[in-house]
Design a protein around this motif. Structure first.
Motif, PDB file in Angstrom:
ATOM      1  N   GLY A 134       0.763  -0.921   0.098  1.00  0.00           N
ATOM      2  CA  GLY A 134       0.057  -0.008  -0.253  1.00  0.00           C
ATOM      3  C   GLY A 134       0.820   1.501  -0.001  1.00  0.00           C
ATOM      4  N   ASP A 135       2.020   1.091   0.225  1.00  0.00           N
ATOM      5  CA  ASP A 135       2.959   2.255   0.260  1.00  0.00           C
ATOM      6  C   ASP A 135       4.108   2.070  -0.530  1.00  0.00           C
ATOM      7  OD1 ASP A 135       2.131   4.097   2.652  1.00  0.00           O
ATOM      8  OD2 ASP A 135       2.246   2.152   3.674  1.00  0.00           O
ATOM      9  N   ALA A 149      -3.277   0.912  -1.325  1.00  0.00           N
ATOM     10  CA  ALA A 149      -3.338   2.257  -0.993  1.00  0.00           C
ATOM     11  C   ALA A 149      -4.857   2.904  -0.616  1.00  0.00           C
ATOM     12  CB  ALA A 149      -2.801   2.991  -1.961  1.00  0.00           C
ATOM     13  N   ALA A 150      -5.610   2.734  -1.653  1.00  0.00           N
ATOM     14  CA  ALA A 150      -7.054   2.792  -1.487  1.00  0.00           C
ATOM     15  C   ALA A 150      -7.714   2.425   0.043  1.00  0.00           C
ATOM     16  CB  ALA A 150      -7.946   2.654  -2.481  1.00  0.00           C
ATOM     17  N   ILE A 172      -3.540  -3.621   9.041  1.00  0.00           N
ATOM     18  CA  ILE A 172      -2.355  -4.521   9.128  1.00  0.00           C
ATOM     19  C   ILE A 172      -1.501  -4.529   7.682  1.00  0.00           C
ATOM     20  CG2 ILE A 172      -1.616  -6.769   9.558  1.00  0.00           C
ATOM     21  CD1 ILE A 172      -3.856  -7.165  11.611  1.00  0.00           C
ATOM     22  N   GLN A 173      -0.133  -4.411   7.814  1.00  0.00           N
ATOM     23  CA  GLN A 173       0.525  -4.242   6.495  1.00  0.00           C
ATOM     24  C   GLN A 173       1.462  -5.443   6.556  1.00  0.00           C
ATOM     25  OE1 GLN A 173       1.152   0.080   6.528  1.00  0.00           O
ATOM     26  NE2 GLN A 173       1.348  -0.379   4.533  1.00  0.00           N
ATOM     27  N   PRO A 174       1.229  -6.818   6.200  1.00  0.00           N
ATOM     28  CA  PRO A 174       2.286  -7.828   5.940  1.00  0.00           C
ATOM     29  C   PRO A 174       3.202  -7.312   4.920  1.00  0.00           C
ATOM     30  CG  PRO A 174      -0.002  -8.682   5.878  1.00  0.00           C
ATOM     31  CD  PRO A 174      -0.110  -7.037   5.722  1.00  0.00           C
ATOM     32  N   TRP A 252       8.951   2.986   5.241  1.00  0.00           N
ATOM     33  CA  TRP A 252       9.645   4.431   5.631  1.00  0.00           C
ATOM     34  C   TRP A 252      10.461   4.965   4.443  1.00  0.00           C
ATOM     35  CZ3 TRP A 252      14.683   5.860   6.345  1.00  0.00           C
ATOM     36  CH2 TRP A 252      14.972   7.158   6.880  1.00  0.00           C
ATOM     37  N   VAL A 253      11.339   4.036   3.856  1.00  0.00           N
ATOM     38  CA  VAL A 253      12.151   4.446   2.900  1.00  0.00           C
ATOM     39  C   VAL A 253      11.397   4.501   1.571  1.00  0.00           C
ATOM     40  CG1 VAL A 253      13.855   3.490   1.301  1.00  0.00           C
ATOM     41  CG2 VAL A 253      14.012   3.022   3.606  1.00  0.00           C
ATOM     42  N   ALA A 254      10.241   3.907   1.275  1.00  0.00           N
ATOM     43  CA  ALA A 254       9.607   4.254   0.127  1.00  0.00           C
ATOM     44  C   ALA A 254       8.769   5.590  -0.015  1.00  0.00           C
ATOM     45  CB  ALA A 254       8.230   3.470  -0.336  1.00  0.00           C
ATOM     46  N   ARG A 255       8.382   6.014   1.591  1.00  0.00           N
ATOM     47  CA  ARG A 255       7.670   7.287   1.548  1.00  0.00           C
ATOM     48  C   ARG A 255       8.373   8.526   1.766  1.00  0.00           C
ATOM     49  NH1 ARG A 255       2.214   6.814   2.445  1.00  0.00           N
ATOM     50  NH2 ARG A 255       2.298   8.781   3.415  1.00  0.00           N
ATOM     51  N   SER A 256       9.601   8.191   2.655  1.00  0.00           N
ATOM     52  CA  SER A 256      10.384   9.378   2.915  1.00  0.00           C
ATOM     53  C   SER A 256      11.445   9.490   2.115  1.00  0.00           C
ATOM     54  CB  SER A 256      10.989   9.049   4.302  1.00  0.00           C
ATOM     55  OG  SER A 256      10.039   9.029   5.369  1.00  0.00           O
ATOM     56  N   HIS A 257      12.068   8.509   1.382  1.00  0.00           N
ATOM     57  CA  HIS A 257      13.213   8.718   0.476  1.00  0.00           C
ATOM     58  C   HIS A 257      12.747   7.946  -1.033  1.00  0.00           C
ATOM     59  CE1 HIS A 257      15.895  10.126   3.655  1.00  0.00           C
ATOM     60  NE2 HIS A 257      15.155   9.309   4.524  1.00  0.00           N
TER      61      HIS A 257
END
Length: 280
Positions: A134-135, A149-150, A172-174, A252-257
């Motif tokens: 989703g991220d 994501a939706a 929950i994000q497996p 975190w990496v995908a969203r922040s960097h």
């Protein structure tokens, strides 16, 4: 003390099945729904019901049967889902819509059906099984990633709306799992390729990523069932639940960097492409 009731979709295999067994072991009354209902191990505490989350009548029947028998639903776990993988250009809109009907709109409709009861109870949890997908994103997974994501944005909005009634909506994000999900997703990618598709080399690369031993240890269905249970009983539930630090780190990496994430992904695909060429 009245036993608590949990409704679990996609309960015929994988983490849905493991969750059904775990909740039953913990003393809950379990209602598992699936199209392949014969694969749910029915018992005194696990009730197997036919369910197709893409069908409104089936969703209504699923919830109505539970309420008729128990008069309550304490937790709904929206677990049913699959990956309609393939190139964006090649996947038909009919298949893309089915992906959304299964992974997103099925969860939406079931939530709408349980909320009047949960609000009346002044308690309840809707646990939505998303994915780190989703991220993050990978080639061939556009519609899968879009549904997850939706689901996350919808769940966060719903949580704000229902919290005043004592009800929560949780994600929950497996991450990587020891399951047949990857095999099914790649089989769908192959089926979705048009004749002579320009994307066949990309499918081979992505298939290599699924097949490669990259040192990651996938969570078992039982691991994730424990996470489902934790989300159901935590006194102060979190907005997000991850199984492993690595899963949280990837998000975190995908969203922040995003540049670092994309560069790493492209490097891995390039390595898989070179391996594929050497095998020919």
């Amino acid at each position: 003390m009245t036993k608590q009731v949990v409704a679990i979709t996609g309960a015929s295999n994988g983490m849905g099945l493991a969750a059904a067994k775990l909740f039953a072991q913990k003393g809950w009354i379990v209602y598992g729904g699936a199209r392949r209902v014969e694969k749910i191990p029915a018992s005194d505490t696990i009730h197997a019901l036919k369910l197709d989350v893409t069908d409104t009548a089936s969703n209504h029947n699923f919830i109505e049967q539970i309420l008729a028998a128990e008069g309550q639903i304490d937790v709904l776990i929206n677990n049913a889902g699959y990956g309609e993988s393939g190139p964006v250009e090649d996947i038909t809109l009919a298949n893309a819509r089915t992906q959304f009907e299964t992974n997103f709109f099925g969860a939406v409709e079931l939530a709408q059906l349980v909320l009047p009861t949960m609000r009346a109870q002044k308690s309840g949890r809707i646990i939505n099984i998303s994915s780190i997908g989703g991220d993050i994103y990978t080639p061939l997974g556009a519609y899968y990633h879009a549904t997850k994501a939706a689901l996350q944005q919808w769940s966060d909005t719903l949580d704000i709306e229902i919290a005043p009634f004592g009800v929560r909506s949780i994600i929950i994000q497996p991450g990587g799992t020891e399951s047949s999900w990857g095999d099914i997703a790649m089989a769908n990618a192959e089926k979705n390729l048009k004749a002579g598709s320009a994307y066949k080399p990309l499918v081979d690369k992505v298939s290599g990523l699924f097949d490669a031993d990259l040192g990651a240890i996938g969570a078992t269905s039982e691991d994730l069932a424990e996470l489902f249970y934790k989300a159901a009983i935590d006194k102060k539930p979190k907005r997000r639940y991850f199984n492993a630090i690595g899963d949280r780190a990837m998000v975190w990496v995908a969203r922040s960097h995003p540049k670092i994430y994309k560069k790493t992904l492209m490097t891995m695909l390039d390595i898989m492409g070179k391996r594929s060429q050497r095998k020919k």
